[in-house]
Enzyme design. Sequence first.
Site, mmCIF file in Angstrom:
data_model
loop_
_atom_site.group_PDB
_atom_site.id
_atom_site.type_symbol
_atom_site.label_atom_id
_atom_site.label_comp_id
_atom_site.label_asym_id
_atom_site.label_seq_id
_atom_site.Cartn_x
_atom_site.Cartn_y
_atom_site.Cartn_z
ATOM 1 N N HIS A 57 -4.999 -7.608 17.003
ATOM 2 C CA HIS A 57 -4.043 -7.268 15.929
ATOM 3 C C HIS A 57 -3.986 -5.753 15.812
ATOM 4 C CE1 HIS A 57 -2.671 -8.182 11.503
ATOM 5 N NE2 HIS A 57 -2.034 -7.143 12.015
ATOM 6 N N ASP A 242 -13.074 -1.157 8.213
ATOM 7 C CA ASP A 242 -12.887 0.304 8.156
ATOM 8 C C ASP A 242 -13.456 0.927 6.887
ATOM 9 O OD1 ASP A 242 -11.099 -0.675 6.299
ATOM 10 O OD2 ASP A 242 -9.388 0.496 7.003
ATOM 11 N N ASP A 268 -5.745 -3.636 13.020
ATOM 12 C CA ASP A 268 -4.488 -3.610 12.270
ATOM 13 C C ASP A 268 -3.968 -2.166 12.230
ATOM 14 O OD1 ASP A 268 -2.316 -4.584 10.840
ATOM 15 O OD2 ASP A 268 -3.351 -4.639 8.914
#
Length: 381
Positions: A57, A242, A268
């Site tokens: 992703h 993150d 992402d």
Amino acid sequence: MAVSTVLAGARVVLPTGIVENGRVIVEGGRISGSTPEGTPSLDLAGHWVVPGFVDMHNHGGGGASFTSGTVDEVLHGVHTHRLHGTTTAVASFVTGDMDFLGRRAGLLSELAEQGEIAGIHFEGPFISPCRKGAHDEALLRDPDPAEVRKLIDAARGQAKMVTLATELPGGIDSVRLLAEHGVIAAIGHTDATYEQTVEAIDAGATVATHLYNAMPGLGHRTPGPIAALLEDERITVELINDGTHLHPAALELAFHHKGADRVAFITDAMDAAGFGDGMYDLGTLAVEVKDGVARLVEGGSIAGSTLTLDRAFKRAVTIDRLPVESVVRAISANPARLLGIDDRVGSLEPGKDADLVVLDENFDVKGVMRRGTWVVDPQVA
Ligand SMILES: [Zn+2]
């Protein structure tokens, strides 16, 4: 005999565990063995050798967008992530107009055929306006199976995953259609109840798109999608590790329930990953990146990440205190298995592509090899 590279002296993470003072022998772009044969050509004492990372992703990086960039820009974005250890990346599209997405899928399917990307992920437009995150609300639509079919056809066999709010009209039929076509049906950007989520899993959904983000929270009377996605072993959960998208305790809860085989670390990432702060576009929407956090200019929603998987790896080991073997599964083996490419990538085993990452004792990247060629040469880095 073909010229071989023998990496020696490192802690090597194999599917069976960690081998101290291990060896990896690379021949003709593939791993030919890990036995103590051959003269070491590179001494990696004090380092780790782990499989190349697999990101299922990812919207872009290095200033380039997979949703809207030119072919050269897309390749630049892919290369930027390779410098950070991601040797396999799926290109994710944010919501766009159906015709636009179809054209983009056609264009990027060629890059997938050439082996530059590992396929295409449509994150929209079949998602919930209540949980739209950084997707353009005006372009969202209910998941009509005929339209889902149009997009996967446009990707010419390279559609790997479609994220859906499965509670919307047509959602369950769309999940069935995707499952029949061997495309991952991912539950995400959803406002579903617990019961609706269970129904989607029973229909064939197998992935939770960035668990916790863009879905209702866990309530004790309204457990919502999170409880259903955590408890069902048919589901693998994506996590954006993150430090912004998730609290460490939420990550721990996911690992506790899913086990290390049902978690996939993703970035992402949007254009700013590996690039820097500034103003960007995400699909049709304006985004400002400040201190590495991407937010929509209008409304302030988090708009993807600026994460690279090397940082997710380091954080998982040093802050979340996960065992290295678990992190390797979450960042390489599990996404490779989900994508159906674990015969070639995802672990260090004879016959597989020589995709590997060399990390120093602080878990910083010192080398990246892809198909037997150094992308980051540890002798130079
Ligand atoms: Zn995304």
